[in-house]
Design a protein around this motif. Structure first.
Motif, PDB file in Angstrom:
ATOM      1  N   UNK A 161       0.806  -1.215   0.000  1.00  0.00           N
ATOM      2  CA  UNK A 161       0.000   0.000   0.000  1.00  0.00           C
ATOM      3  C   UNK A 161       0.843   1.270   0.000  1.00  0.00           C
ATOM      4  N   UNK A 162       1.851   1.330   0.843  1.00  0.00           N
ATOM      5  CA  UNK A 162       2.660   2.550   0.927  1.00  0.00           C
ATOM      6  C   UNK A 162       3.358   2.850  -0.394  1.00  0.00           C
ATOM      7  N   UNK A 163       3.875   1.826  -1.048  1.00  0.00           N
ATOM      8  CA  UNK A 163       4.568   2.028  -2.315  1.00  0.00           C
ATOM      9  C   UNK A 163       3.606   2.392  -3.441  1.00  0.00           C
ATOM     10  N   UNK A 164       2.394   1.833  -3.392  1.00  0.00           N
ATOM     11  CA  UNK A 164       1.418   2.063  -4.457  1.00  0.00           C
ATOM     12  C   UNK A 164       0.596   3.335  -4.268  1.00  0.00           C
ATOM     13  N   UNK A 165       0.706   3.970  -3.116  1.00  0.00           N
ATOM     14  CA  UNK A 165      -0.163   5.103  -2.788  1.00  0.00           C
ATOM     15  C   UNK A 165      -0.202   6.199  -3.867  1.00  0.00           C
ATOM     16  N   UNK A 166       0.924   6.634  -4.427  1.00  0.00           N
ATOM     17  CA  UNK A 166       0.827   7.664  -5.478  1.00  0.00           C
ATOM     18  C   UNK A 166       0.030   7.180  -6.697  1.00  0.00           C
ATOM     19  N   UNK A 167       0.234   5.941  -7.100  1.00  0.00           N
ATOM     20  CA  UNK A 167      -0.498   5.402  -8.249  1.00  0.00           C
ATOM     21  C   UNK A 167      -1.977   5.224  -7.918  1.00  0.00           C
ATOM     22  N   UNK A 168      -2.283   4.817  -6.694  1.00  0.00           N
ATOM     23  CA  UNK A 168      -3.682   4.656  -6.277  1.00  0.00           C
ATOM     24  C   UNK A 168      -4.402   5.993  -6.346  1.00  0.00           C
ATOM     25  N   UNK A 169      -3.773   7.042  -5.846  1.00  0.00           N
ATOM     26  CA  UNK A 169      -4.412   8.359  -5.866  1.00  0.00           C
ATOM     27  C   UNK A 169      -4.570   8.873  -7.295  1.00  0.00           C
ATOM     28  N   UNK A 170      -3.614   8.578  -8.154  1.00  0.00           N
ATOM     29  CA  UNK A 170      -3.714   8.966  -9.560  1.00  0.00           C
ATOM     30  C   UNK A 170      -4.905   8.260 -10.214  1.00  0.00           C
ATOM     31  N   UNK A 171      -5.025   6.961  -9.981  1.00  0.00           N
ATOM     32  CA  UNK A 171      -6.129   6.197 -10.568  1.00  0.00           C
ATOM     33  C   UNK A 171      -7.467   6.553  -9.926  1.00  0.00           C
ATOM     34  N   UNK A 172      -7.444   6.925  -8.668  1.00  0.00           N
ATOM     35  CA  UNK A 172      -8.685   7.353  -8.022  1.00  0.00           C
ATOM     36  C   UNK A 172      -9.249   8.575  -8.736  1.00  0.00           C
ATOM     37  N   UNK A 173      -8.377   9.484  -9.106  1.00  0.00           N
ATOM     38  CA  UNK A 173      -8.819  10.671  -9.840  1.00  0.00           C
ATOM     39  C   UNK A 173      -9.467  10.270 -11.165  1.00  0.00           C
ATOM     40  N   UNK A 174      -8.897   9.277 -11.845  1.00  0.00           N
ATOM     41  CA  UNK A 174      -9.471   8.805 -13.103  1.00  0.00           C
ATOM     42  C   UNK A 174     -10.810   8.104 -12.889  1.00  0.00           C
ATOM     43  N   UNK A 175     -10.931   7.344 -11.809  1.00  0.00           N
ATOM     44  CA  UNK A 175     -12.198   6.663 -11.511  1.00  0.00           C
ATOM     45  C   UNK A 175     -13.274   7.690 -11.170  1.00  0.00           C
ATOM     46  N   UNK A 176     -12.925   8.695 -10.382  1.00  0.00           N
ATOM     47  CA  UNK A 176     -13.887   9.754 -10.062  1.00  0.00           C
ATOM     48  C   UNK A 176     -14.325  10.451 -11.341  1.00  0.00           C
ATOM     49  N   UNK A 177     -13.389  10.722 -12.230  1.00  0.00           N
ATOM     50  CA  UNK A 177     -13.727  11.356 -13.515  1.00  0.00           C
ATOM     51  C   UNK A 177     -14.655  10.450 -14.327  1.00  0.00           C
ATOM     52  N   UNK A 178     -14.384   9.150 -14.312  1.00  0.00           N
ATOM     53  CA  UNK A 178     -15.238   8.189 -15.009  1.00  0.00           C
ATOM     54  C   UNK A 178     -16.677   8.279 -14.491  1.00  0.00           C
ATOM     55  N   UNK A 179     -16.846   8.274 -13.177  1.00  0.00           N
ATOM     56  CA  UNK A 179     -18.190   8.325 -12.580  1.00  0.00           C
ATOM     57  C   UNK A 179     -18.849   9.669 -12.871  1.00  0.00           C
ATOM     58  N   UNK A 180     -18.095  10.756 -12.742  1.00  0.00           N
ATOM     59  CA  UNK A 180     -18.661  12.088 -12.965  1.00  0.00           C
ATOM     60  C   UNK A 180     -19.087  12.308 -14.418  1.00  0.00           C
ATOM     61  N   UNK A 181     -18.442  11.646 -15.355  1.00  0.00           N
ATOM     62  CA  UNK A 181     -18.770  11.844 -16.772  1.00  0.00           C
ATOM     63  C   UNK A 181     -19.613  10.711 -17.342  1.00  0.00           C
ATOM     64  N   UNK A 182     -20.013   9.774 -16.490  1.00  0.00           N
ATOM     65  CA  UNK A 182     -20.837   8.648 -16.934  1.00  0.00           C
ATOM     66  C   UNK A 182     -22.181   9.162 -17.426  1.00  0.00           C
ATOM     67  N   UNK A 183     -22.538   8.751 -18.635  1.00  0.00           N
ATOM     68  CA  UNK A 183     -23.827   9.131 -19.225  1.00  0.00           C
ATOM     69  C   UNK A 183     -24.482   7.897 -19.793  1.00  0.00           C
ATOM     70  N   UNK A 184     -25.772   7.776 -19.566  1.00  0.00           N
ATOM     71  CA  UNK A 184     -26.546   6.658 -20.096  1.00  0.00           C
ATOM     72  C   UNK A 184     -27.134   7.072 -21.430  1.00  0.00           C
ATOM     73  N   UNK A 185     -27.139   6.172 -22.387  1.00  0.00           N
ATOM     74  CA  UNK A 185     -27.688   6.474 -23.712  1.00  0.00           C
ATOM     75  C   UNK A 185     -29.169   6.153 -23.745  1.00  0.00           C
TER      76      UNK A 185
END
Length: 185
Positions: A161-185
Motif C-alpha cells: 500500500x505505501x509504495x502504491x499510494x501515489x499510483x492509487x491516488x492517480x487512478x482514483x482521480x481517473x475513476x472519479x472522472x469516469x463516474x462524474x462523466x458517466x452518461x446513459x444512452x
C-alpha cells in the motif's frame, strides 16, 4: 626539505578526513503525466471519459472493458449489467458491496464516497480500501432503473500500500472522472 615534505604530507592526511553524517532514507518520487480525457466510443448503453494514459481492451462479454495503464502496471476492470427489476438492482449493489467486504482480511480501512447526479441519473459509490488488499478501489454506478456498471482497480504487482499510494491516488482521480462523466444512452 624533509621537514617541508613531512608538513605537507601531514596536512594532506588531515585535510582528507571527511565528516560523515547519517542521511535519511529516501523514497522514490513517482510522478505521472497530467492526463487528458476523451469520451469512450462504444455501442454500449453508456459512455464516460477515459484518460489518455489508459488503453482500452475489450473483454469476452458485451460492454465489459479493461482500462490498462501500462506505465503503472495497473488495470481498471469495468463490467456492465442490464437491470431487469428493482430486486435485480438491489442484488447487484449487494454483490458489489459484498465483494468489497470480502477484502477486509487485508484492508486496514474501507472509505466509501457516494455520488449522486440527479440530472444525469447517475448514482454510485466509490470504495477506497487501505492496506495491502488485492484491490484498492472498487466502484459501482447505476441509473436506478435499467443499467448497472461496476469496476475494480488492480495492480500487476504485490500489494504494498505505501509504495502504491501515489499510483492509487492517480487512478482514483481517473475513476472519479469516469463516474462524474458517466452518461446513459
Amino acid at each position: 626539505m624533509k621537514y617541508l615534505f613531512f608538513i605537507l604530507f601531514t596536512i594532506l592526511l588531515i585535510s582528507c578526513k571527511e565528516d560523515y553524517t547519517i542521511k535519511p532514507l529516501g523514497q522514490v518520487r513517482l510522478e505521472y503525466p497530467e492526463p487528458k480525457y476523451e469520451s469512450l466510443k462504444t455501442d454500449c448503453s453508456f459512455t464516460f471519459e477515459q484518460s489518455n494514459q489508459s488503453q482500452i481492451q475489450e473483454k469476452n462479454k458485451p460492454c465489459w472493458f479493461v482500462l490498462n495503464y501500462p506505465k503503472m502496471k495497473a488495470n481498471i476492470y469495468i463490467t456492465y449489467f442490464p437491470v431487469n427489476s428493482k430486486e435485480d438492482l438491489v442484488n447487484k449493489i449487494k454483490d458489489s458491496e459484498k465483494f468489497v467486504q470480502e477484502q477486509t482480511t487485508k484492508a486496514s480501512y474501507i472509505a466509501p464516497q457516494e455520488f449522486v447526479f440527479e440530472e444525469e441519473r447517475v448514482y454510485g459509490t466509490l470504495f477506497e480500501l487501505g492496506g495491502d488488499s488485492a484491490i484498492n478501489l472498487q466502484f459501482h454506478a447505476t441509473d436506478s432503473t435499467n443499467n448497472f456498471i461496476s469496476g475494480s482497480v488492480y495492480f500487476s504487482t504485490e500489494p504494498k500500500y505505501d509504495s502504491l499510494q501515489p499510483a492509487i491516488q492517480y487512478l482514483k482521480r481517473d475513476v472519479v472522472r469516469l463516474i462524474e462523466t458517466l452518461r446513459w444512452k
